[in-house]
Motif scaffolding. Sequence first.
Motif, short mmCIF file in Angstrom:
data_model
loop_
_atom_site.label_atom_id
_atom_site.label_comp_id
_atom_site.label_asym_id
_atom_site.label_seq_id
_atom_site.Cartn_x
_atom_site.Cartn_y
_atom_site.Cartn_z
N GLY A 119 24.64 -46.91 6.69
CA GLY A 119 24.57 -47.91 5.63
C GLY A 119 23.85 -47.39 4.41
N ARG A 120 23.38 -48.30 3.58
CA ARG A 120 22.73 -47.91 2.33
C ARG A 120 21.31 -47.41 2.60
NH1 ARG A 120 23.38 -51.91 -2.55
NH2 ARG A 120 25.45 -51.00 -2.31
N VAL A 121 20.99 -46.25 2.02
CA VAL A 121 19.69 -45.62 2.21
C VAL A 121 18.95 -45.60 0.88
CG1 VAL A 121 18.49 -43.50 2.88
CG2 VAL A 121 20.57 -44.19 4.11
N PRO A 165 13.94 -47.97 9.25
CA PRO A 165 15.08 -48.88 9.31
C PRO A 165 14.64 -50.30 8.96
CG PRO A 165 14.96 -47.48 11.27
CD PRO A 165 13.66 -47.33 10.54
N SER A 166 15.49 -51.01 8.27
CA SER A 166 15.16 -52.39 7.91
C SER A 166 15.17 -53.31 9.13
CB SER A 166 16.14 -52.91 6.86
OG SER A 166 16.08 -52.11 5.69
N ASP A 210 25.40 -43.17 1.10
CA ASP A 210 25.23 -44.32 0.18
C ASP A 210 23.74 -44.44 -0.16
OD1 ASP A 210 25.32 -46.65 -1.24
OD2 ASP A 210 26.08 -47.90 0.39
N GLN A 211 23.35 -43.80 -1.26
CA GLN A 211 21.93 -43.72 -1.61
C GLN A 211 21.61 -44.55 -2.83
OE1 GLN A 211 21.19 -39.54 -2.23
NE2 GLN A 211 21.10 -39.06 -0.05
N GLN A 212 20.34 -45.02 -2.88
CA GLN A 212 19.80 -45.64 -4.09
C GLN A 212 18.31 -45.33 -4.14
OE1 GLN A 212 20.40 -49.94 -3.14
NE2 GLN A 212 18.19 -50.10 -3.44
N LEU A 213 17.72 -45.55 -5.30
CA LEU A 213 16.28 -45.35 -5.44
C LEU A 213 15.53 -46.44 -4.69
CD1 LEU A 213 16.01 -44.42 -9.22
CD2 LEU A 213 15.87 -42.87 -7.25
N ALA A 214 14.42 -46.05 -4.07
CA ALA A 214 13.60 -47.01 -3.33
C ALA A 214 12.60 -47.72 -4.22
CB ALA A 214 12.86 -46.30 -2.20
N GLY A 274 19.64 -55.39 0.56
CA GLY A 274 20.85 -54.81 1.13
C GLY A 274 20.70 -53.37 1.58
N VAL A 275 19.45 -52.94 1.78
CA VAL A 275 19.17 -51.56 2.21
C VAL A 275 19.04 -51.53 3.72
CG1 VAL A 275 17.41 -49.75 2.16
CG2 VAL A 275 18.07 -50.92 0.04
N THR A 276 19.71 -50.56 4.34
CA THR A 276 19.64 -50.40 5.80
C THR A 276 18.43 -49.59 6.22
OG1 THR A 276 22.05 -50.50 5.90
CG2 THR A 276 20.90 -49.63 7.84
N THR A 277 18.13 -48.53 5.45
CA THR A 277 17.06 -47.60 5.80
C THR A 277 16.35 -47.15 4.54
OG1 THR A 277 18.33 -46.79 7.69
CG2 THR A 277 16.50 -45.41 6.95
N THR A 278 15.03 -47.02 4.61
CA THR A 278 14.24 -46.48 3.49
C THR A 278 13.63 -45.16 3.91
OG1 THR A 278 13.71 -48.73 2.77
CG2 THR A 278 12.40 -46.94 1.85
N VAL A 279 13.82 -44.13 3.10
CA VAL A 279 13.25 -42.81 3.35
C VAL A 279 12.14 -42.58 2.34
CG1 VAL A 279 13.68 -40.33 3.46
CG2 VAL A 279 15.43 -41.93 4.27
N VAL A 280 10.93 -42.40 2.84
CA VAL A 280 9.75 -42.27 1.98
C VAL A 280 9.22 -40.85 2.10
CG1 VAL A 280 7.49 -43.21 1.40
CG2 VAL A 280 9.23 -44.70 2.39
N SER A 281 9.28 -40.11 1.02
CA SER A 281 8.81 -38.72 1.01
C SER A 281 7.36 -38.66 0.53
CB SER A 281 9.71 -37.88 0.10
OG SER A 281 9.70 -38.38 -1.22
N PRO A 282 6.69 -37.52 0.67
CA PRO A 282 5.29 -37.41 0.27
C PRO A 282 5.08 -37.78 -1.20
CG PRO A 282 5.87 -35.58 1.65
CD PRO A 282 7.16 -36.30 1.35
N GLY A 283 3.98 -38.46 -1.45
CA GLY A 283 3.65 -38.96 -2.77
C GLY A 283 2.91 -40.27 -2.60
#
Length: 375
Positions: A111-113, A60-61, A134-138, A28-37
């Motif tokens: 949407g949910r990120v 984006p999904s 609308d954030q959640q952990l990836a 149900g995630v619209t977009t995933t933001v991946v930071s350095p790591g």
Amino acid sequence: MGVTSTVLDVTTMRSRLDRLRRHAADAGVTTTVVSPGSDLRYLTGVAGSSFERLTALVVPSDPAVAPVFVSPALEYAGLGHVPLGDLGVEVRTWVDGEDPYALALGGVPGGRVAVSDMTPALHLLQLRDAGAVDQQLAGPVLRELRMRKDEAELAELRAAGAAIDRVHARVGEWLRAGRTEAEVAADIAAAIVEEGHAAAEFVIVGSGPNGASPHHSVSDRVIEQGDVVVVDIGGPLPSGYNSDSTRTYAVGAPREPDVATAYAALQAAQRASVASVRPGVTCQDVERAGRDVLAAAGLAEHFIHRTGHGIGLDVHEEPYIVAGNELPLEAGMTFSIEPGVYLSGRWGARIEDIVAVTVHGVERLNTRPTDLAVL
């Protein structure tokens, strides 16, 4: 950020991005933001860590919407060889004074990120202010990609296991009475690099009573004749994949009278957990197999941590081998099996191997003997 990169082939990168989209959409995630790591390194080969300037991969999904890679211009200059364009990733660079958060989210569906677990609050909150409300952990999405290693990853982990085994084979060169834990650790750290690692991520040398503290590092305690010594060491290869292995040594005959009996039970417990590994067995089943052996020997109260942790681009990652984890094992999962016995104020011991789940059972990636090594 101090970004660098390792080379991933375009086919691997595309497969991982496609899988990320599918798992994110299913969650149900619209977009995933991946930071350095480690998550960003897994997806693109780009290594480094976050500082005050935003660098992020925005995925984006919806496969019809192009991913975006946002980077400070001063950092991206060193990443021109990463084949983002071949993946259909739009690169957006920025300079100080511009708003990177609006740049990252511009044109991205609402949407949910889902945001990488280790993203600093500095960036997380400014992404929220820019519209990612609308954030959640990836982590729950990304773990579905990273828990099951492909053949290239398994090859790196085998190489890491062999490299750290070569260091353990040399511990007798440095571990002896009259030296401090810190002196022994310095020699081990140098050998970790000599044997093929990019760095020594951690070196634990716990002698005598210090061995009863599982996460003791090193101290100026002088090692004595008769000490039992826990040596837990590891680090990343240049590829980023990690080793982690523990062996227990004795400097001459152990002076504590219960070492032989307790260590025999510990060795049997570690073997039982390793032998239990196969597809379909749960993580808690592996934990229970070894813990039951220690309980039968009257040592359950002296085993004070989980049995193991996943390993890959992070030293600790999914899956965790712990009571209550009902996740069934699958081929390609890799993790430590490391029961310990800790007698507070007296001595401690631990045996740790990295294992991989195979189609038919288990492969040990560390192959050194697990006997108490008397030097």
